[in-house]
Motif scaffolding. Structure first.
Motif, PDB file in Angstrom:
ATOM      1  N   ILE A 176       0.826  -1.207   0.000  1.00 40.37           N
ATOM      2  CA  ILE A 176       0.000   0.000   0.000  1.00 40.37           C
ATOM      3  C   ILE A 176       0.863   1.259   0.000  1.00 40.37           C
ATOM      4  O   ILE A 176       0.584   2.220  -0.715  1.00 40.37           O
ATOM      5  CB  ILE A 176      -0.935   0.009   1.229  1.00 40.37           C
ATOM      6  CG1 ILE A 176      -1.792  -1.258   1.266  1.00 40.37           C
ATOM      7  CG2 ILE A 176      -1.769   1.280   1.272  1.00 40.37           C
ATOM      8  CD1 ILE A 176      -3.065  -1.232   0.502  1.00 40.37           C
ATOM      9  N   ARG A 177       1.927   1.243   0.783  1.00 38.21           N
ATOM     10  CA  ARG A 177       2.803   2.416   0.843  1.00 38.21           C
ATOM     11  C   ARG A 177       3.478   2.651  -0.513  1.00 38.21           C
ATOM     12  O   ARG A 177       3.515   3.764  -1.020  1.00 38.21           O
ATOM     13  CB  ARG A 177       3.860   2.197   1.936  1.00 38.21           C
ATOM     14  CG  ARG A 177       4.920   3.280   2.042  1.00 38.21           C
ATOM     15  CD  ARG A 177       4.329   4.597   2.487  1.00 38.21           C
ATOM     16  NE  ARG A 177       5.375   5.579   2.762  1.00 38.21           N
ATOM     17  CZ  ARG A 177       5.242   6.877   2.496  1.00 38.21           C
ATOM     18  NH1 ARG A 177       4.155   7.344   1.934  1.00 38.21           N
ATOM     19  NH2 ARG A 177       6.218   7.710   2.795  1.00 38.21           N
ATOM     20  N   ASN A 178       3.992   1.581  -1.092  1.00 39.85           N
ATOM     21  CA  ASN A 178       4.796   1.747  -2.298  1.00 39.85           C
ATOM     22  C   ASN A 178       3.972   1.845  -3.572  1.00 39.85           C
ATOM     23  O   ASN A 178       4.323   2.582  -4.486  1.00 39.85           O
ATOM     24  CB  ASN A 178       5.794   0.591  -2.447  1.00 39.85           C
ATOM     25  CG  ASN A 178       6.843   0.594  -1.353  1.00 39.85           C
ATOM     26  OD1 ASN A 178       6.628   1.173  -0.293  1.00 39.85           O
ATOM     27  ND2 ASN A 178       7.968  -0.027  -1.593  1.00 39.85           N
ATOM     28  N   LEU A 179       2.873   1.074  -3.636  1.00 35.54           N
ATOM     29  CA  LEU A 179       2.084   1.062  -4.877  1.00 35.54           C
ATOM     30  C   LEU A 179       0.680   1.624  -4.696  1.00 35.54           C
ATOM     31  O   LEU A 179      -0.159   1.526  -5.593  1.00 35.54           O
ATOM     32  CB  LEU A 179       2.028  -0.352  -5.465  1.00 35.54           C
ATOM     33  CG  LEU A 179       3.355  -0.868  -6.048  1.00 35.54           C
ATOM     34  CD1 LEU A 179       3.200  -2.262  -6.609  1.00 35.54           C
ATOM     35  CD2 LEU A 179       3.899   0.077  -7.122  1.00 35.54           C
ATOM     36  N   GLY A 180       0.412   2.195  -3.542  1.00 34.99           N
ATOM     37  CA  GLY A 180      -0.827   2.956  -3.350  1.00 34.99           C
ATOM     38  C   GLY A 180      -2.044   2.159  -2.942  1.00 34.99           C
ATOM     39  O   GLY A 180      -2.827   2.585  -2.114  1.00 34.99           O
ATOM     40  N   PHE A 181      -2.213   1.004  -3.553  1.00 33.67           N
ATOM     41  CA  PHE A 181      -3.391   0.176  -3.280  1.00 33.67           C
ATOM     42  C   PHE A 181      -3.141  -1.232  -3.813  1.00 33.67           C
ATOM     43  O   PHE A 181      -2.163  -1.456  -4.524  1.00 33.67           O
ATOM     44  CB  PHE A 181      -4.652   0.780  -3.919  1.00 33.67           C
ATOM     45  CG  PHE A 181      -4.508   1.076  -5.382  1.00 33.67           C
ATOM     46  CD1 PHE A 181      -4.882   0.144  -6.333  1.00 33.67           C
ATOM     47  CD2 PHE A 181      -3.953   2.291  -5.819  1.00 33.67           C
ATOM     48  CE1 PHE A 181      -4.718   0.409  -7.684  1.00 33.67           C
ATOM     49  CE2 PHE A 181      -3.795   2.556  -7.169  1.00 33.67           C
ATOM     50  CZ  PHE A 181      -4.178   1.611  -8.108  1.00 33.67           C
ATOM     51  N   VAL A 182      -4.041  -2.159  -3.477  1.00 31.94           N
ATOM     52  CA  VAL A 182      -3.904  -3.540  -3.957  1.00 31.94           C
ATOM     53  C   VAL A 182      -4.289  -3.575  -5.440  1.00 31.94           C
ATOM     54  O   VAL A 182      -5.428  -3.266  -5.784  1.00 31.94           O
ATOM     55  CB  VAL A 182      -4.823  -4.500  -3.159  1.00 31.94           C
ATOM     56  CG1 VAL A 182      -4.654  -5.934  -3.654  1.00 31.94           C
ATOM     57  CG2 VAL A 182      -4.539  -4.404  -1.664  1.00 31.94           C
TER      58      VAL A 182
END
Lengths: 228, 131
Positions: A143-149
């Motif tokens: 979530i931190r690195n790619l924003g969302f699943v």
């Protein structure tokens, strides 16, 4: 932190089933499975893969043969850097009695060149479980690195760290809606081993775990929301 | 706003467009070719997508080394004008596909993020300050 010591600590904490997932490696899984079998603790073997996006993904397998096939792929996606023992410590290999049997030369704390999407696809192909690790943490989190699943990842569940509750995770991260949540100790020391998730199933096995993840026949998975 | 230098030879003040940036920085346009007239407001540089979601805004040009398809959804969500993938990273096929679907210009360059940001600054683009 030897395999028998881990099993002893897990048993003392009332754990019937544990997952072992070292960083980019599964070398000590067999020792842990054997040590667990001797004490009646089921060990699910896996690897915590660090993807090219610096995301940690837990990958678990029903049998060690497939796990080691996956390990080969992970190893070949690691940069050829030698571990600096003075800085990062030794990468020891052990047997089920906790005797040191060797050391790994390749530096395991690096990112692989595998994308999170590839890891998801490939592990599912091999019959394994894909679990984005500690998604609430400020680093190495999906979530931190790619924003969302990503809608293509299709994880079996997501893992939250022991420092958060599943309620607050669901509130903060809308993209985990509909996915089961597990909470783990992420224990790097014996003293950190503790129960954080309650799984209702008929026996502590891989097959039952899959059924519990699908909440079949009254089986369930529930993070224990005691925030430390 | 007077943050933007005129690039036009006619001396008219106008905002920098994505097409101007692609030309000036010699980027390859790998997707969203029909949207090169998008005007650029500010610049944003980050590789943590949660940070971009919280900090970037409409019209921004975003510099990153991430190539995962989620960058397109983040750009769509925040109204970003263009994404520049720096450092020679190659966007995944799915990323290119989604960029075309969403109409997000996707530019690539071998130049590192640092140099891309410096060049954009020289073109008159300033960093967006989080509010």
């Amino acid at each position: 932190m030897t395999p028998p010591a881990i099993i002893k600590a897990a048993k003392a904490e009332g754990l019937d089933i544990i997952g072992i997932s070292d960083h980019n490696s599964a070398e000590n899984v067999v020792a842990a499975i054997e040590a667990g079998a001797a004490e009646g603790v089921t060990v699910i073997g896996g690897i915590e893969v660090q993807t090219v996006e610096d995301v940690h993904v837990l990958t678990f397998f029903p049998c060690v043969d497939t796990l080691f096939r996956w390990q080969d792929e992970v190893y070949s996606a690691l940069p050829d850097i030698e571990n600096d023992e003075k800085r990062f410590g030794e990468q020891l290999l052990m047997d089920s009695n906790g005797n040191v049997t060797g050391k790994l030369r390749t530096f395991l704390l690096a990112s692989t060149s595998l994308s999170v999407d590839y890891v998801g696809k490939r592990v599912r192909e091999l019959g394994g479980l894909v679990i984005p690790a500690h998604i609430d943490r400020p680093s190495f989190s999906l979530i931190r690195n790619l924003g969302f699943v990503p809608d293509t990842l299709l994880p079996c569940c997501v893992e939250i760290s022991k420092n958060t509750s599943s309620g607050s995770a669901k509130e903060r991260f809308s993209s985990i809606a509909g996915l089961p949540v597990i909470k783990s100790s992420d224990a790097h020391r014996l003293s950190e081993i503790s129960a954080y998730t309650e799984i209702l199933m008929e026996e502590a096995s891989w097959e039952e775990l899959l059924l519990a993840l699908a909440f079949v026949g009254g089986r369930s998975i529930r993070p224990l929301d005691i925030v430390c | 706003m007077t943050l933007f230098q005129s690039l036009g030879s006619d001396g008219m003040d106008r905002r920098v467009t994505v097409g101007d940036i692609a030309k000036e920085l010699e980027c390859e346009v790998v997707a969203g070719k029909s949207c090169l007239d998008n005007e650029v407001s500010f610049g944003y540089s980050s590789d943590l997508l949660s940070d971009v979601m919280a900090g970037a805004g409409p019209g921004d040009v975003w510099v990153t080394v991430q190539v995962h398809q989620n960058i397109i959804a983040v750009a769509s969500l925040t109204g970003i004008s263009a994404i520049i993938v720096a450092g020679g990273a190659a966007p995944a096929d799915e990323t290119v596909l989604r960029a075309n679907e969403e109409g997000i210009p996707l530019l690539t360059t071998a130049k590192p993020s640092f140099e891309v940001a410096g060049r954009l600054y020289s073109m008159g683009i300033r960093g967006r300050v989080k509010t």
